[in-house]
Write a protein that holds these residues in place. Structure first.
Motif, mmCIF file in Angstrom:
data_model
loop_
_atom_site.group_PDB
_atom_site.id
_atom_site.type_symbol
_atom_site.label_atom_id
_atom_site.label_comp_id
_atom_site.label_asym_id
_atom_site.label_seq_id
_atom_site.Cartn_x
_atom_site.Cartn_y
_atom_site.Cartn_z
ATOM 1 N N VAL A 66 0.837 -1.200 0.000
ATOM 2 C CA VAL A 66 0.000 0.000 0.000
ATOM 3 C C VAL A 66 0.873 1.250 0.000
ATOM 4 C CG1 VAL A 66 -1.686 1.316 1.349
ATOM 5 C CG2 VAL A 66 -1.965 -1.166 1.071
ATOM 6 N N MET A 67 1.922 1.259 0.791
ATOM 7 C CA MET A 67 2.797 2.435 0.855
ATOM 8 C C MET A 67 3.526 2.660 -0.468
ATOM 9 S SD MET A 67 1.988 3.646 3.618
ATOM 10 C CE MET A 67 0.703 2.783 4.493
ATOM 11 N N ILE A 68 3.880 1.577 -1.154
ATOM 12 C CA ILE A 68 4.487 1.717 -2.485
ATOM 13 C C ILE A 68 3.497 2.386 -3.426
ATOM 14 C CG2 ILE A 68 5.289 0.461 -4.529
ATOM 15 C CD1 ILE A 68 6.323 -1.718 -2.520
ATOM 16 N N ALA A 69 2.278 1.859 -3.457
ATOM 17 C CA ALA A 69 1.268 2.386 -4.372
ATOM 18 C C ALA A 69 0.929 3.846 -4.072
ATOM 19 C CB ALA A 69 0.006 1.526 -4.309
ATOM 20 N N MET A 70 0.961 4.216 -2.816
ATOM 21 C CA MET A 70 0.643 5.588 -2.419
ATOM 22 C C MET A 70 1.854 6.518 -2.480
ATOM 23 S SD MET A 70 -1.945 4.889 0.765
ATOM 24 C CE MET A 70 -2.152 6.640 1.068
ATOM 25 N N ARG A 71 3.016 5.968 -2.846
ATOM 26 C CA ARG A 71 4.265 6.740 -2.903
ATOM 27 C C ARG A 71 4.536 7.454 -1.582
ATOM 28 N NH1 ARG A 71 5.080 9.111 -8.980
ATOM 29 N NH2 ARG A 71 4.512 7.204 -10.042
ATOM 30 N N GLN A 72 4.562 6.662 -0.539
ATOM 31 C CA GLN A 72 4.810 7.162 0.814
ATOM 32 C C GLN A 72 6.132 6.574 1.317
ATOM 33 O OE1 GLN A 72 2.930 9.451 2.545
ATOM 34 N NE2 GLN A 72 1.911 9.665 0.562
ATOM 35 N N PRO A 73 7.276 7.128 0.906
ATOM 36 C CA PRO A 73 8.559 6.520 1.255
ATOM 37 C C PRO A 73 8.835 6.458 2.752
ATOM 38 C CG PRO A 73 8.899 8.683 0.268
ATOM 39 C CD PRO A 73 7.437 8.347 0.104
ATOM 40 N N HIS A 74 8.418 7.466 3.500
ATOM 41 C CA HIS A 74 8.654 7.459 4.945
ATOM 42 C C HIS A 74 7.886 6.301 5.584
ATOM 43 C CE1 HIS A 74 9.400 8.865 8.988
ATOM 44 N NE2 HIS A 74 8.097 8.810 9.220
ATOM 45 N N GLU A 75 6.619 6.170 5.246
ATOM 46 C CA GLU A 75 5.804 5.084 5.799
ATOM 47 C C GLU A 75 6.268 3.728 5.272
ATOM 48 O OE1 GLU A 75 3.381 5.000 8.164
ATOM 49 O OE2 GLU A 75 3.843 7.104 8.541
ATOM 50 N N PHE A 76 6.710 3.669 4.012
ATOM 51 C CA PHE A 76 7.253 2.420 3.487
ATOM 52 C C PHE A 76 8.451 1.988 4.334
ATOM 53 C CE2 PHE A 76 10.391 0.086 1.059
ATOM 54 C CZ PHE A 76 9.652 -0.993 0.622
ATOM 55 N N ALA A 77 9.331 2.925 4.636
ATOM 56 C CA ALA A 77 10.523 2.603 5.436
ATOM 57 C C ALA A 77 10.133 2.095 6.824
ATOM 58 C CB ALA A 77 11.435 3.826 5.539
ATOM 59 N N ILE A 78 9.155 2.738 7.447
ATOM 60 C CA ILE A 78 8.696 2.276 8.757
ATOM 61 C C ILE A 78 8.179 0.842 8.663
ATOM 62 C CG2 ILE A 78 6.890 2.581 10.517
ATOM 63 C CD1 ILE A 78 7.207 5.643 10.018
ATOM 64 N N HIS A 79 7.358 0.581 7.651
ATOM 65 C CA HIS A 79 6.775 -0.755 7.518
ATOM 66 C C HIS A 79 7.795 -1.784 7.036
ATOM 67 C CE1 HIS A 79 2.683 -0.109 8.759
ATOM 68 N NE2 HIS A 79 2.777 1.092 8.212
ATOM 69 N N MET A 80 8.803 -1.350 6.291
ATOM 70 C CA MET A 80 9.866 -2.280 5.925
ATOM 71 C C MET A 80 10.644 -2.702 7.165
ATOM 72 S SD MET A 80 12.949 -1.836 3.189
ATOM 73 C CE MET A 80 14.334 -2.980 3.204
ATOM 74 N N GLY A 81 10.983 -1.744 8.015
ATOM 75 C CA GLY A 81 11.671 -2.078 9.262
ATOM 76 C C GLY A 81 10.835 -3.004 10.130
#
Length: 138
Positions: A66-81
């Motif tokens: 979802v974060m990829i699709a929404m282009r939310q790099p900060h949230e993507f990083a949080i969820h990747m961690g």
């Protein structure tokens, strides 16, 4: 155990003590944004992340997508961690990016790759002296 306590426990398990303390302090304050932090703890982490049907690894995969699709790099990083803490491997996370590519396009993936490179570096993973990282490759 209250929803707040359950939610903070989930945050602690997925993101560590520092993130849990910060979110707890925010949710329990009377400052601007406290109600939003409280909602995140009480509903998102206590209610949604603990539901039966999907394990945390699967929920991390969905959240990252979802974060990829929404282009939310900060949230993507949080969820990747959090995903790494939930047992995902870098290979599995890379597969999420590959799977998303035809649906969201190269620009969205490039944004996520840059965020992923930071998470990889912070976690000391994928160390290769000949590896320049993903910044600017796409």
């Amino acid at each position: 155990m209250t929803n707040r306590e359950a939610g903070i426990n989930v945050v602690r398990e997925m993101m560590g003590d520092q993130a849990a303390a910060k979110l707890s302090a925010s949710a329990n304050s009377n400052t601007f944004g406290a109600a939003i932090a409280a909602y995140a703890v009480d509903q998102v982490f206590a209610d949604i992340w603990t539901r039966p049907g999907l394990d945390r690894r699967s929920r991390s995969l969905v959240s990252m997508s979802v974060m990829i699709a929404m282009r939310q790099p900060h949230e993507f990083a949080i969820h990747m961690g959090a995903g790494l803490n939930n047992g995902l491997t870098l290979k599995e996370i890379e597969e999420v990016l590959i799977q998303a590519l035809p649906y969201v396009g190269y620009p969205a993936i490039a944004t996520a790759l840059a965020a992923a490179a930071d998470v990889i570096k912070e976690h000391g993973l994928d160390v290769d002296e000949n590896y320049a990282g993903h910044r600017g490759l796409l």
